[in-house]
Scaffold this motif. Structure first.
Motif, mmCIF file in Angstrom:
data_model
loop_
_atom_site.group_PDB
_atom_site.id
_atom_site.type_symbol
_atom_site.label_atom_id
_atom_site.label_comp_id
_atom_site.label_asym_id
_atom_site.label_seq_id
_atom_site.Cartn_x
_atom_site.Cartn_y
_atom_site.Cartn_z
ATOM 1 N N HIS A 7 0.858 -1.180 0.000
ATOM 2 C CA HIS A 7 0.000 0.000 0.000
ATOM 3 C C HIS A 7 0.894 1.231 0.000
ATOM 4 C CE1 HIS A 7 -2.912 3.003 1.322
ATOM 5 N NE2 HIS A 7 -3.861 2.128 1.023
ATOM 6 N N MET A 8 0.611 2.152 -0.908
ATOM 7 C CA MET A 8 1.379 3.387 -0.965
ATOM 8 C C MET A 8 1.254 4.105 0.378
ATOM 9 S SD MET A 8 1.156 6.266 -3.974
ATOM 10 C CE MET A 8 1.343 5.087 -5.288
ATOM 11 N N VAL A 9 2.377 4.565 0.890
ATOM 12 C CA VAL A 9 2.374 5.265 2.176
ATOM 13 C C VAL A 9 1.687 6.619 1.986
ATOM 14 C CG1 VAL A 9 3.816 6.296 3.979
ATOM 15 C CG2 VAL A 9 4.480 4.100 2.949
ATOM 16 N N PRO A 10 0.629 6.877 2.759
ATOM 17 C CA PRO A 10 -0.048 8.174 2.634
ATOM 18 C C PRO A 10 0.902 9.308 3.027
ATOM 19 C CG PRO A 10 -1.372 6.618 3.907
ATOM 20 C CD PRO A 10 -0.015 6.002 3.723
ATOM 21 N N LYS A 11 0.774 10.426 2.338
ATOM 22 C CA LYS A 11 1.616 11.582 2.653
ATOM 23 C C LYS A 11 1.317 12.104 4.059
ATOM 24 C CE LYS A 11 2.535 13.397 -2.003
ATOM 25 N NZ LYS A 11 2.461 12.185 -2.707
ATOM 26 N N GLU A 12 0.056 11.970 4.465
ATOM 27 C CA GLU A 12 -0.344 12.410 5.796
ATOM 28 C C GLU A 12 -1.163 11.281 6.421
ATOM 29 O OE1 GLU A 12 -2.908 16.026 7.810
ATOM 30 O OE2 GLU A 12 -2.205 16.247 5.760
ATOM 31 N N MET A 13 -0.740 10.831 7.589
ATOM 32 C CA MET A 13 -1.407 9.714 8.238
ATOM 33 C C MET A 13 -1.417 9.963 9.745
ATOM 34 S SD MET A 13 -0.420 5.728 7.758
ATOM 35 C CE MET A 13 -0.981 4.485 8.895
ATOM 36 N N ILE A 14 -2.546 9.650 10.367
ATOM 37 C CA ILE A 14 -2.671 9.783 11.817
ATOM 38 C C ILE A 14 -2.757 8.375 12.397
ATOM 39 C CG2 ILE A 14 -4.135 10.630 13.695
ATOM 40 C CD1 ILE A 14 -4.996 12.898 11.771
ATOM 41 N N GLY A 15 -1.906 8.077 13.356
ATOM 42 C CA GLY A 15 -1.922 6.769 13.983
ATOM 43 C C GLY A 15 -1.152 5.730 13.187
ATOM 44 N N THR A 16 -1.405 4.466 13.504
ATOM 45 C CA THR A 16 -0.658 3.365 12.885
ATOM 46 C C THR A 16 -1.559 2.410 12.110
ATOM 47 O OG1 THR A 16 -0.849 2.022 14.887
ATOM 48 C CG2 THR A 16 1.137 3.415 14.665
ATOM 49 N N LYS A 17 -2.777 2.865 11.784
ATOM 50 C CA LYS A 17 -3.685 2.006 11.033
ATOM 51 C C LYS A 17 -4.060 2.655 9.716
ATOM 52 C CE LYS A 17 -5.809 -0.380 14.880
ATOM 53 N NZ LYS A 17 -7.045 -0.652 15.610
ATOM 54 N N LEU A 18 -4.078 1.834 8.659
ATOM 55 C CA LEU A 18 -4.668 2.269 7.402
ATOM 56 C C LEU A 18 -6.174 2.157 7.574
ATOM 57 C CD1 LEU A 18 -2.353 0.436 4.857
ATOM 58 C CD2 LEU A 18 -2.369 2.868 5.395
ATOM 59 N N ILE A 19 -6.872 3.217 7.197
ATOM 60 C CA ILE A 19 -8.321 3.297 7.376
ATOM 61 C C ILE A 19 -8.945 3.606 6.016
ATOM 62 C CG2 ILE A 19 -10.170 4.573 8.545
ATOM 63 C CD1 ILE A 19 -8.069 5.319 10.701
ATOM 64 N N PRO A 20 -10.006 2.889 5.617
ATOM 65 C CA PRO A 20 -10.663 3.192 4.343
ATOM 66 C C PRO A 20 -11.114 4.657 4.283
ATOM 67 C CG PRO A 20 -11.481 1.124 5.227
ATOM 68 C CD PRO A 20 -10.648 1.761 6.304
ATOM 69 N N LEU A 21 -11.125 5.193 3.088
ATOM 70 C CA LEU A 21 -11.448 6.605 2.883
ATOM 71 C C LEU A 21 -12.776 6.992 3.541
ATOM 72 C CD1 LEU A 21 -10.666 9.304 1.563
ATOM 73 C CD2 LEU A 21 -11.871 8.546 -0.480
ATOM 74 N N ASN A 22 -13.832 6.224 3.315
ATOM 75 C CA ASN A 22 -15.129 6.604 3.877
ATOM 76 C C ASN A 22 -15.126 6.598 5.398
ATOM 77 O OD1 ASN A 22 -16.210 7.097 1.386
ATOM 78 N ND2 ASN A 22 -17.254 5.133 1.229
ATOM 79 N N SER A 23 -14.252 5.826 6.015
ATOM 80 C CA SER A 23 -14.160 5.793 7.480
ATOM 81 C C SER A 23 -13.386 6.990 8.031
ATOM 82 C CB SER A 23 -13.492 4.500 7.947
ATOM 83 O OG SER A 23 -14.291 3.397 7.606
ATOM 84 N N LEU A 24 -12.714 7.730 7.171
ATOM 85 C CA LEU A 24 -11.987 8.935 7.602
ATOM 86 C C LEU A 24 -12.911 10.136 7.775
ATOM 87 C CD1 LEU A 24 -8.799 8.978 5.314
ATOM 88 C CD2 LEU A 24 -8.887 8.516 7.761
ATOM 89 N N LYS A 25 -14.084 10.078 7.136
ATOM 90 C CA LYS A 25 -14.985 11.227 7.054
ATOM 91 C C LYS A 25 -15.250 11.899 8.397
ATOM 92 C CE LYS A 25 -17.947 10.643 3.458
ATOM 93 N NZ LYS A 25 -19.196 10.290 2.814
ATOM 94 N N TYR A 35 -7.805 13.253 0.564
ATOM 95 C CA TYR A 35 -7.660 12.024 -0.215
ATOM 96 C C TYR A 35 -8.823 11.785 -1.173
ATOM 97 C CZ TYR A 35 -3.511 11.196 2.477
ATOM 98 O OH TYR A 35 -2.262 11.333 3.026
ATOM 99 N N ALA A 36 -9.982 12.370 -0.916
ATOM 100 C CA ALA A 36 -11.108 12.258 -1.844
ATOM 101 C C ALA A 36 -10.887 13.134 -3.074
ATOM 102 C CB ALA A 36 -12.409 12.630 -1.153
ATOM 103 N N HIS A 90 7.223 5.560 -1.616
ATOM 104 C CA HIS A 90 7.241 4.615 -0.491
ATOM 105 C C HIS A 90 5.961 3.781 -0.431
ATOM 106 C CE1 HIS A 90 10.357 7.476 0.869
ATOM 107 N NE2 HIS A 90 10.873 6.396 1.420
ATOM 108 N N PHE A 91 6.131 2.523 -0.051
ATOM 109 C CA PHE A 91 5.022 1.590 0.127
ATOM 110 C C PHE A 91 5.211 0.849 1.443
ATOM 111 C CE2 PHE A 91 4.996 2.294 -4.358
ATOM 112 C CZ PHE A 91 3.701 2.074 -4.791
ATOM 113 N N PHE A 92 4.087 0.534 2.075
ATOM 114 C CA PHE A 92 4.116 -0.396 3.190
ATOM 115 C C PHE A 92 4.154 -1.799 2.600
ATOM 116 C CE2 PHE A 92 1.659 3.027 5.508
ATOM 117 C CZ PHE A 92 2.638 3.285 6.459
ATOM 118 N N LYS A 93 5.026 -2.635 3.119
ATOM 119 C CA LYS A 93 5.098 -4.052 2.756
ATOM 120 C C LYS A 93 4.443 -4.794 3.920
ATOM 121 C CE LYS A 93 8.414 -7.702 1.626
ATOM 122 N NZ LYS A 93 9.853 -8.007 1.475
ATOM 123 N N ILE A 94 3.194 -5.210 3.714
ATOM 124 C CA ILE A 94 2.354 -5.684 4.810
ATOM 125 C C ILE A 94 2.171 -7.201 4.739
ATOM 126 C CG2 ILE A 94 0.068 -5.462 5.867
ATOM 127 C CD1 ILE A 94 -0.047 -2.682 4.359
#
Length: 187
Positions: A7-25, A35-36, A90-94
């Protein structure tokens, strides 16, 4: 050796979890808006925001989208055509095990069945996936390389992952302590 998704590393991220876009709202409206925005660079792309994913019974942005192959394959395909890229993307290798508590599916995303962002996803293009059965892909599809070449010759701006199957994951994914890689290095 384990299997991974990327997963491409987001330029701005809060916390340590990837969260789907609609859950960020609600918790992070500024991140949702940021990101939208990528869906408004083409008149057809906003329709993805309402696109249903068969079998997962959710919307396109209710899931996380993962690359099921090492991003170096994408980098190689682009640079072999002399397409300028960000070398240090950058990408996360998960490890796939990080997705085991989510509902997961492979979206085959074939050129033959893809009808554009406004059209429904063919139910046969979605395969529910048990994370234990997952295997990384070892090359990008020929249709993807052809797409890069055609769009590059036209001088068009284009997406990085067309016709590459996507792993769609309904839920959040913890990326604490996962390896971060750049796509210009094979490992």
């Amino acid at each position: 050796m384990g299997e991974f998704v990327y997963h491409m590393v987001p330029k701005e991220m809060i916390g340590t979890k990837l969260i789907p876009l609609n859950s960020l709202k609600n918790p992070y409206p500024h991140l949702y808006k940021k990101y939208a925005n990528k869906y408004f660079d083409n008149p057809e792309r906003p329709k993805l925001l309402k696109k249903q994913i068969p079998k997962l019974n959710c919307l396109w942005n209710d899931v996380l989208h993962f690359l099921p192959l090492h991003p170096h394959y994408v980098y190689q395909a682009l640079t072999s055509l002399e397409i300028h890229t960000n070398e240090k993307q950058h990408f996360f290798k998960i490890p796939i095990e990080r997705l085991q508590n989510n509902k997961n599916a492979i979206y085959l995303y074939s050129k033959e069945k893809y009808k554009g962002p406004a059209e429904a996803i063919d139910e046969n293009e979605i395969i529910l996936l048990n994370s234990e059965d997952y295997k990384e892909l070892k090359e990008i599809p020929l249709a993807t390389s052809e797409y890069y070449e055609i769009e590059s010759k036209k001088g068009n701006r284009f997406g990085l992952f067309p016709y590459i199957p996507h792993l769609l994951s309904l839920g959040e994914v913890d990326v604490s302590n996962v390896e971060m890689i750049t796509w210009n290095h094979p490992e």
